[in-house]
Scaffold this active site. Structure first.
Site, PDB file in Angstrom:
ATOM      1  N   HIS A 174     -16.921   2.323   6.911  1.00  0.00           N
ATOM      2  CA  HIS A 174     -16.803   1.831   5.526  1.00  0.00           C
ATOM      3  C   HIS A 174     -16.476   0.339   5.545  1.00  0.00           C
ATOM      4  O   HIS A 174     -17.077  -0.468   4.833  1.00  0.00           O
ATOM      5  CB  HIS A 174     -15.711   2.610   4.786  1.00  0.00           C
ATOM      6  CG  HIS A 174     -15.231   1.951   3.515  1.00  0.00           C
ATOM      7  ND1 HIS A 174     -14.374   0.858   3.519  1.00  0.00           N
ATOM      8  CD2 HIS A 174     -15.488   2.210   2.218  1.00  0.00           C
ATOM      9  CE1 HIS A 174     -14.134   0.481   2.279  1.00  0.00           C
ATOM     10  NE2 HIS A 174     -14.796   1.279   1.470  1.00  0.00           N
ATOM     11  N   ASN A 175     -15.528  -0.038   6.383  1.00  0.00           N
ATOM     12  CA  ASN A 175     -15.136  -1.442   6.441  1.00  0.00           C
ATOM     13  C   ASN A 175     -16.229  -2.319   7.036  1.00  0.00           C
ATOM     14  O   ASN A 175     -16.414  -3.460   6.618  1.00  0.00           O
ATOM     15  CB  ASN A 175     -13.840  -1.603   7.248  1.00  0.00           C
ATOM     16  CG  ASN A 175     -12.614  -1.246   6.427  1.00  0.00           C
ATOM     17  OD1 ASN A 175     -12.715  -0.459   5.479  1.00  0.00           O
ATOM     18  ND2 ASN A 175     -11.471  -1.799   6.769  1.00  0.00           N
TER      19      ASN A 175
ATOM     20  N   GLU B 250     -18.396  -2.910   4.324  1.00  0.00           N
ATOM     21  CA  GLU B 250     -17.679  -3.867   3.451  1.00  0.00           C
ATOM     22  C   GLU B 250     -17.899  -5.306   3.960  1.00  0.00           C
ATOM     23  O   GLU B 250     -18.159  -6.223   3.172  1.00  0.00           O
ATOM     24  CB  GLU B 250     -16.189  -3.494   3.457  1.00  0.00           C
ATOM     25  CG  GLU B 250     -15.256  -4.437   2.741  1.00  0.00           C
ATOM     26  CD  GLU B 250     -13.784  -4.046   2.970  1.00  0.00           C
ATOM     27  OE1 GLU B 250     -13.435  -2.881   2.728  1.00  0.00           O
ATOM     28  OE2 GLU B 250     -12.986  -4.907   3.388  1.00  0.00           O
TER      29      GLU B 250
ATOM     30  N   SER C  39      -9.030   3.882   1.258  1.00  0.00           N
ATOM     31  CA  SER C  39      -9.623   2.614   0.814  1.00  0.00           C
ATOM     32  C   SER C  39      -9.370   2.381  -0.665  1.00  0.00           C
ATOM     33  O   SER C  39      -9.342   3.320  -1.454  1.00  0.00           O
ATOM     34  CB  SER C  39     -11.125   2.613   1.061  1.00  0.00           C
ATOM     35  OG  SER C  39     -11.676   1.409   0.575  1.00  0.00           O
TER      36      SER C  39
ATOM     37  N   MET D 258       0.841  -1.210   0.000  1.00  0.00           N
ATOM     38  CA  MET D 258       0.000   0.000   0.000  1.00  0.00           C
ATOM     39  C   MET D 258       0.873   1.256   0.000  1.00  0.00           C
ATOM     40  O   MET D 258       0.601   2.215  -0.729  1.00  0.00           O
ATOM     41  CB  MET D 258      -0.915   0.023   1.229  1.00  0.00           C
ATOM     42  CG  MET D 258      -2.103  -0.895   1.172  1.00  0.00           C
ATOM     43  SD  MET D 258      -3.325  -0.410  -0.050  1.00  0.00           S
ATOM     44  CE  MET D 258      -4.140   0.979   0.766  1.00  0.00           C
TER      45      MET D 258
ATOM     46  N   LYS E 254     -13.714   5.593   7.944  1.00  0.00           N
ATOM     47  CA  LYS E 254     -13.104   4.437   7.262  1.00  0.00           C
ATOM     48  C   LYS E 254     -13.487   3.131   7.965  1.00  0.00           C
ATOM     49  O   LYS E 254     -13.733   2.106   7.308  1.00  0.00           O
ATOM     50  CB  LYS E 254     -11.568   4.584   7.213  1.00  0.00           C
ATOM     51  CG  LYS E 254     -10.844   3.366   6.642  1.00  0.00           C
ATOM     52  CD  LYS E 254     -11.270   3.077   5.210  1.00  0.00           C
ATOM     53  CE  LYS E 254     -10.538   1.999   4.460  1.00  0.00           C
ATOM     54  NZ  LYS E 254     -10.139   0.789   5.054  1.00  0.00           N
TER      55      LYS E 254
END
Ligand code: 6PG
Length: 505
Positions: free
Chosen positions: A196-197, A200, A139, A24, A193
Site C-alpha cells: 500500500h505504501n 502511495e 493506514s 496515531m 500495508k
C-alpha cells in the site's frame, strides 16, 4: 471527562489495551473508546499519558495504566494489547518487556509500519510462549486513526477472530462495508500495508511530476495549480491524494504571504516502507519500475547540496520551449491529467502483480479484490479508481473469479489506457523536451510498452551472456539450453549445439 484509573481499580477490566501514545496511538485509542470498547492506555513516559487524558472530553470508557504490569493487570483475558510504537527496535523492546507478563492465549497486535519479516520473527518468538502476535497494517494517518482507518490484519486467523469485531467497527466504512478484512497468515497484513505504501509513493510521485511539468513548462503558479488539481478531483482521478494536493497548493505561508509550497524545502524524507516494497519486488523478480522510481526520486531529492552545485554546471533545454511546441497550454494540462491516470493504472498493476506473486510465494491466498475493497476508504491511497479494481477482480456474472495476468489487460483498464495513451506520450515527450524529470511517468510508460511487446529485445541479452560467460541461450524453435563456442573475435568456431549433447562429448 474520560473515566480515570479508579474505575479499573474498582474491578472493571478493559476489553483491550494500547501502549504507545504518539498521535496515531492516541487517536486509535479515542476511536476504540468512542465506539464503546473499554480501553486502557499506557505510554513509556507518564507525562504523555497524563496530557492525553487531560485533553479528553466526554465519558468514553478510556482509562490509563502507569506501567506495563498495570496495563496487563487491567485487561480481561485473553488479553488483547495493541502496540503503537515506532517500527523497528522499539517494537522488540516493548515485546521483551511485555512477554514475561502475559499468559498463553493472549494477543499482541502490532499496529505500526513494521517490516513483515520482523513480524514473522516476532510471531515465532511469541508462539513459543503460546502468545499470538498479529501484524496489523493501519493506514489513514492521524485523521484516519481517529475517524476510521483502513485496517489490514495478518497472523493467526483464530486470534484475529477475537479482535475482529473491534477492528471492523473502528475502521472506515464505504457503502456499509468495513475497510478491514483478514489478510492472511504470518506477515501478510504488514506485507499488504507495505505494498500500500509503495503504491502511495508512486501515487505521490506521479502527482509531483504533474505539478513540476505544469509549473516549469506552463509557468503556472501554485494557486493556479490548486485549481487544476481541484478540477481533476471531480473526475476519474478523484482521490484523497489529489484532493489534499489541491489544498496544500492553495495554502499561503503565514510568514511570507507566498504560496507555502514555494517555501518548503525540496527534500523528501522516507521511513522505509517504499524502499522495502521496491527491495521485495526485486527479490520476487516482479518488475516495479514506477514504484521504484518514486523511491529513487526521494533519494535524489535528498541530494540537495549536490543538486545545487550541479544546477550551475549541467546544461539543459529551456523548459518553456516545449509549451510552444505543444501548442495550447490547456491541451498540455489535459494531456498531463491523462498521463497521470494511465501511469497510475500502471503503478497499481505493478503493486497488484507484486501482491499476487508474494501471495503465491508465501501461500497467503490474498484476496486481491478484497484489498481493493478495504483501500476504498480510510487509507492514504483511497480513490474512486479502487472501485474499478475491485469490480475487475470480482469475476464474471456467475461469480467465477477472473484469471488476471495484469490490471493492464483487464477490459476496463485496457480501454482506458488505449484512449489515454496518445496524451500520455505527448506529456512525457513534453517533459523530455523541456528537461523536466518524469521518472514515474516515463517508467510507467516504458513498463506499458515493454509489457505489450510479444517479442522484446532480451534475445540479444541472451546472446551476449552466452558470448561472454557461456551462460547458454534458449531458442524460439527448439526446447533446451544451447551454447555457441564463440571465438574471441566473435566468430563461431563450432556450430551451436544443444548443451546436453555438447556436454555429452
Ligand atoms: C498511511 C501512511 C503512513 C505514513 C507513511 C509515510 O498509510 O497512513 O502510509 O503509514 O504516512 O508511512 O511514509 P514515509 O515517511 O516513508 O513517506
Amino acid at each position: 471527562m474520560a473515566s480515570t484509573d479508579e474505575q479499573s481499580t474498582h474491578g472493571e477490566l478493559a476489553t483491550i489495551g494500547l501502549t504507545g501514545l504518539a498521535v496515531m496511538g492516541q487517536n486509535l485509542a479515542r476511536n476504540i473508546a468512542r465506539n464503546g470498547y473499554p480501553i486502557v492506555v499506557h505510554n513509556r513516559t507518564k507525562a504523555t499519558t497524563d496530557a492525553f487524558l487531560e485533553g479528553l472530553e466526554g465519558d468514553d470508557p478510556l482509562s490509563s495504566a502507569d506501567s506495563l504490569e498495570d496495563l496487563v493487570a487491567r485487561l480481561e483475558k485473553p488479553r488483547k494489547i495493541i502496540l503503537m510504537v515506532k517500527a523497528g527496535d522499539p517494537v522488540d523492546a516493548v515485546l521483551d518487556d511485555l512477554l514475561p507478563l502475559l499468559d498463553r492465549g493472549d494477543i499482541v497486535i502490532d499496529g505500526g509500519n513494521s517490516f513483515f519479516g520482523h513480524t514473522e520473527r516476532r510471531q515465532a518468538k511469541c508462539s513459543e510462549q503460546g502468545i499470538n502476535f498479529l501484524g496489523v497494517g493501519i493506514s489513514g494517518g492521524e485523521e484516519g486513526a481517529l475517524n476510521g482507518p483502513s485496517i489490514m490484519p495478518g497472523g493467526d486467523r483464530d486470534a484475529y477472530a477475537q479482535v475482529e469485531e473491534i477492528l471492523t467497527t473502528i475502521s472506515a466504512h464505504v457503502d456499509g462495508e468495513p475497510c478491514c478484512r483478514y489478510i492472511g497468515a504470518g506477515g501478510a497484513g504488514h506485507y499488504v500495508k507495505m505494498v500500500h505504501n509503495g503504491i502511495e509513493y508512486a501515487d505521490i510521485q506521479l502527482i509531483v511530476e504533474s505539478y513540476d511539468l505544469m509549473r516549469h513548462v506552463l509557468g503556472r503558479s501554485a494557486s493556479e495549480l490548486a485549481e487544476v488539481f481541484s478540477t481533476w478531483n471531480e473526475g476519474d482521478l478523484e482521490s484523497f491524494l489529489i484532493e489534499i494536493t489541491s489544498i496544500v497548493l492553495a495554502k499561503q505561508d503565514p510568514t511570507t504571504g507566498s504560496a507555502l509550497v514555494d517555501v518548503i524545502l525540496d527534500q523528501a524524507e522516507q521511513k522505509g516502507t517504499g524502499r522495502w516494497t521496491a527491495q521485495d519486488a526485486l527479490e520476487l523478480g516482479v518488475p516495479s519500475p514506477s514504484m521504484t522510481s518514486a523511491v529513487y526520486a526521494r533519494s535524489l531529492s535528498a541530494l540537495k547540496e549536490k543538486r545545487e552545485r550541479a544546477a550551475g554546471e549541467l546544461s539543459g533545454p529551456d523548459p518553456t520551449a516545449a509549451a510552444d511546441e505543444s501548442g495550447e497550454s490547456d491541451r498540455l494540462v489535459d494531456d498531463i491529467r491523462q498521463a497521470l491516470y494511465a501511469s497510475k493504472v500502471v503503478a497499481y498493476a505493478e503493486g497488484f502483480d507484486q501482491l499476487a506473486t508474494a501471495s503465491r510465494t508465501n501461500d497467503w491466498n490474498l484476496d486481491l479484490g478484497g484489498l481493493a475493497t478495504i483501500w476504498r476508504g480510510g487509507c492514504i491511497i483511497r480513490a474512486r479508481f479502487l472501485n474499478r479494481i475491485r469490480d475487475s477482480y470480482e469475476g464474471d456474472s456467475d461469480g467465477n473469479s477472473v484469471d488476471v495476468d495484469s490490471l493492464l489487460t483487464l477490459p476496463y483498464f485496457r480501454d482506458e489506457i488505449a484512449s489515454a495513451q496518445d496524451a500520455w506520450r505527448r506529456a512525457v515527450t513534453a517533459g523530455i523536451q523541456a528537461g523536466v524529470p518524469l521518472p514515474a511517468f516515463s517508467s510507467a510508460l516504458a513498463y506499458y510498452d515493454g509489457y505489450r511487446q510479444a517479442r522484446g529485445p532480451a534475445n540479444l541479452i541472451q546472446g551476449l551472456r552466452d558470448y561472454f560467460g557461456a551462460h547458454t541461450y534458449h531458442r524460439t524453435d527448439r526446447e533446451g539450453a544451447f551454447h555457441i563456442n564463440w571465438s574471441q573475435g566473435g566468430d563461431e568456431v563450432e556450430p551451436g549445439k544443444k548443451l546436453k549433447e555438447a556436454a555429452g562429448h
